[in-house]
Design a protein around this motif. Structure first.
Motif, PDB file in Angstrom:
ATOM      1  N   UNK A   1       0.579  -1.294   0.121  1.00  0.00           N
ATOM      2  CA  UNK A   1      -0.230   0.043   0.413  1.00  0.00           C
ATOM      3  C   UNK A   1       0.789   1.006   0.302  1.00  0.00           C
ATOM      4  N   UNK A   2       1.903   0.818   0.587  1.00  0.00           N
ATOM      5  CA  UNK A   2       2.609   2.629   1.045  1.00  0.00           C
ATOM      6  C   UNK A   2       3.213   2.218  -0.314  1.00  0.00           C
ATOM      7  N   UNK A   3       4.020   1.615  -1.099  1.00  0.00           N
ATOM      8  CA  UNK A   3       4.609   1.510  -2.390  1.00  0.00           C
ATOM      9  C   UNK A   3       3.025   1.832  -3.777  1.00  0.00           C
ATOM     10  N   UNK A   4       2.691   1.268  -3.327  1.00  0.00           N
ATOM     11  CA  UNK A   4       1.092   2.009  -4.780  1.00  0.00           C
ATOM     12  C   UNK A   4       1.587   3.969  -3.905  1.00  0.00           C
ATOM     13  N   UNK A   5       0.926   4.536  -2.760  1.00  0.00           N
ATOM     14  CA  UNK A   5       1.120   5.240  -2.196  1.00  0.00           C
ATOM     15  C   UNK A   5       2.244   6.444  -2.708  1.00  0.00           C
ATOM     16  N   UNK A   6       3.108   5.742  -2.711  1.00  0.00           N
ATOM     17  CA  UNK A   6       4.789   6.491  -3.519  1.00  0.00           C
ATOM     18  C   UNK A   6       4.258   6.419  -4.336  1.00  0.00           C
ATOM     19  N   UNK A   7       4.012   5.386  -5.274  1.00  0.00           N
ATOM     20  CA  UNK A   7       3.976   5.789  -6.726  1.00  0.00           C
ATOM     21  C   UNK A   7       3.047   6.509  -7.617  1.00  0.00           C
ATOM     22  N   UNK A   8       1.753   7.105  -6.625  1.00  0.00           N
ATOM     23  CA  UNK A   8       0.916   7.922  -7.831  1.00  0.00           C
ATOM     24  C   UNK A   8       0.725   8.886  -7.303  1.00  0.00           C
ATOM     25  N   UNK A   9       1.323   9.472  -5.787  1.00  0.00           N
ATOM     26  CA  UNK A   9       1.640  10.306  -5.285  1.00  0.00           C
ATOM     27  C   UNK A   9       2.803  10.778  -5.623  1.00  0.00           C
ATOM     28  N   UNK A  10       3.322  13.191  -5.046  1.00  0.00           N
ATOM     29  CA  UNK A  10       4.607  12.811  -5.061  1.00  0.00           C
ATOM     30  C   UNK A  10       4.963  12.613  -3.600  1.00  0.00           C
ATOM     31  N   UNK A  11       4.539  12.743  -2.506  1.00  0.00           N
ATOM     32  CA  UNK A  11       4.372  12.822  -1.120  1.00  0.00           C
ATOM     33  C   UNK A  11       2.740  11.599  -0.485  1.00  0.00           C
ATOM     34  N   UNK A  12       2.840  11.143   0.396  1.00  0.00           N
ATOM     35  CA  UNK A  12       1.889  10.073   1.288  1.00  0.00           C
ATOM     36  C   UNK A  12       0.684  10.876   0.678  1.00  0.00           C
ATOM     37  N   UNK A  13       0.010  12.112   1.397  1.00  0.00           N
ATOM     38  CA  UNK A  13      -0.713  12.545   1.317  1.00  0.00           C
ATOM     39  C   UNK A  13      -1.179  13.683   0.255  1.00  0.00           C
ATOM     40  N   UNK A  14      -0.109  13.754  -0.474  1.00  0.00           N
ATOM     41  CA  UNK A  14      -0.924  13.806  -1.938  1.00  0.00           C
ATOM     42  C   UNK A  14       0.548  15.241  -2.056  1.00  0.00           C
ATOM     43  N   UNK A  15       0.238  16.043  -2.969  1.00  0.00           N
ATOM     44  CA  UNK A  15       1.276  17.303  -3.628  1.00  0.00           C
ATOM     45  C   UNK A  15       2.717  17.753  -2.489  1.00  0.00           C
ATOM     46  N   UNK A  16       2.027  17.965  -1.023  1.00  0.00           N
ATOM     47  CA  UNK A  16       2.934  18.521  -0.260  1.00  0.00           C
ATOM     48  C   UNK A  16       2.969  17.216   1.407  1.00  0.00           C
ATOM     49  N   UNK A  17       4.565  17.453   1.576  1.00  0.00           N
ATOM     50  CA  UNK A  17       5.156  16.974   2.426  1.00  0.00           C
ATOM     51  C   UNK A  17       4.098  17.176   3.889  1.00  0.00           C
ATOM     52  N   UNK A  18       3.846  16.008   4.542  1.00  0.00           N
ATOM     53  CA  UNK A  18       3.370  16.386   5.736  1.00  0.00           C
ATOM     54  C   UNK A  18       2.517  15.667   6.448  1.00  0.00           C
ATOM     55  N   UNK A  19       2.127  15.538   7.914  1.00  0.00           N
ATOM     56  CA  UNK A  19       2.340  15.170   9.122  1.00  0.00           C
ATOM     57  C   UNK A  19       2.553  13.297   8.827  1.00  0.00           C
ATOM     58  N   UNK A  20       1.504  12.665   7.644  1.00  0.00           N
ATOM     59  CA  UNK A  20       1.197  11.859   7.182  1.00  0.00           C
ATOM     60  C   UNK A  20       2.426  11.051   6.853  1.00  0.00           C
ATOM     61  N   UNK A  21       3.656  11.506   5.683  1.00  0.00           N
ATOM     62  CA  UNK A  21       4.860  11.443   5.388  1.00  0.00           C
ATOM     63  C   UNK A  21       5.476  10.825   7.055  1.00  0.00           C
ATOM     64  N   UNK A  22       5.872  11.890   7.822  1.00  0.00           N
ATOM     65  CA  UNK A  22       6.725  11.323   8.890  1.00  0.00           C
ATOM     66  C   UNK A  22       5.887  10.461  10.058  1.00  0.00           C
ATOM     67  N   UNK A  23       4.574  10.554   9.591  1.00  0.00           N
ATOM     68  CA  UNK A  23       4.158   8.899  10.549  1.00  0.00           C
ATOM     69  C   UNK A  23       4.206   8.143  10.074  1.00  0.00           C
ATOM     70  N   UNK A  24       4.505   7.598   8.397  1.00  0.00           N
ATOM     71  CA  UNK A  24       4.485   7.076   8.148  1.00  0.00           C
ATOM     72  C   UNK A  24       6.186   6.206   8.104  1.00  0.00           C
ATOM     73  N   UNK A  25       7.030   7.407   7.746  1.00  0.00           N
ATOM     74  CA  UNK A  25       8.246   7.124   8.249  1.00  0.00           C
ATOM     75  C   UNK A  25       8.824   6.829   9.414  1.00  0.00           C
ATOM     76  N   UNK A  26       7.558   7.156  10.734  1.00  0.00           N
ATOM     77  CA  UNK A  26       8.424   6.838  12.112  1.00  0.00           C
ATOM     78  C   UNK A  26       8.178   5.593  12.118  1.00  0.00           C
TER      79      UNK A  26
END
Length: 222
Positions: free
Chosen positions: A143-168
């Motif tokens: 699922x993370x791979x699909x998000x990363x393949x279809x979006x610039x960042x996890x939640x869309x076009x901007x870096x967000x807390x979603x990226x930090x939660x996943x990366x943590x």
């Protein structure tokens, strides 16, 4: 100086560390062995959990989600929850996904069994939990791979807390070499970008007594 009580391999603590670093808010780290149930700490945070942020004013803020919401309200110059209502919904959805679903299905079954039980003296890993964790991580990594393949960042076009939660969560599991990055190339490329951000540097320096992370853990080029 504001203080963040944490554990080095707590993904919830790491999420807050990343948010503080991205917002360029200085803080001091203090490790809190929550299993010791220190009275002074329980007086500040009766739940006895980490992370907990204590501001210079003495304001004590427990729980990673409460802390991150507080940081967004108190220090809005670097937004991490999105700008539009739709963006903020998606960021929050994914933060809950990683902190609750990924956390219960993967992190608890692998990290808690292999690391937290050992350092807190709670016995040996449970084989059933480990098997469940390894089965579940394949679905989540896909699922993370699909998000990363279809979006610039996890939640869309901007870096967000979603990226930090996943990366943590992923960084903690990467420390114990439990992620098959070669099966998820888009996720690997996304994680390399996250890992290269200045706010991530202190996480890559974390060490746990008696454990050595794999060579790629702190390698910005993987």
């Amino acid at each position: 100086m504001r203080i963040l009580y944490h554990l080095p391999l707590s993904p919830y603590s790491r999420k807050v560390r990343l948010a503080l670093g991205e917002k360029r808010l200085p803080f001091e780290l203090k490790m809190e062995r929550v299993w010791e149930r220190r009275p002074d700490y329980l007086a500040l945070n009766p739940a006895g959990t980490v992370p907990m942020l204590v501001e210079e004013t003495g304001l004590a803020i427990p729980d990673s989600w409460v802390i991150c919401e507080y940081l967004e309200e108190a220090y809005p110059d670097t937004p991490l929850l999105g700008r539009t209502l739709a963006e903020r919904v998606e960021v929050r959805r994914l933060v809950v996904w990683f902190d609750e679903k990924f956390g219960s299905e993967v992190t608890r079954n692998l990290l808690n069994e292999k690391v937290m039980k050992r350092i807190s003296g709670r016995g040996n890993p449970d084989g059933g939990a480990l098997r469940a964790g390894y089965a579940n991580i394949r679905f989540h990594l896909s699922y993370i791979d699909w998000l990363a393949e279809t979006r610039q960042w996890m939640a869309g076009n901007m870096l967000s807390l979603a990226d930090f939660a996943a990366a943590a969560h992923l960084s903690c599991l990467d420390f114990i070499d439990d992620i098959a990055w070669d099966t998820a190339p888009a996720a690997k490329d996304w994680y390399a970008r996250i890992k290269s951000r200045p706010c991530f540097r202190s996480l890559l320096q974390d060490r746990v007594s008696g454990m050595t992370p794999p060579a790629h853990y702190a390698d910005l080029d993987f």
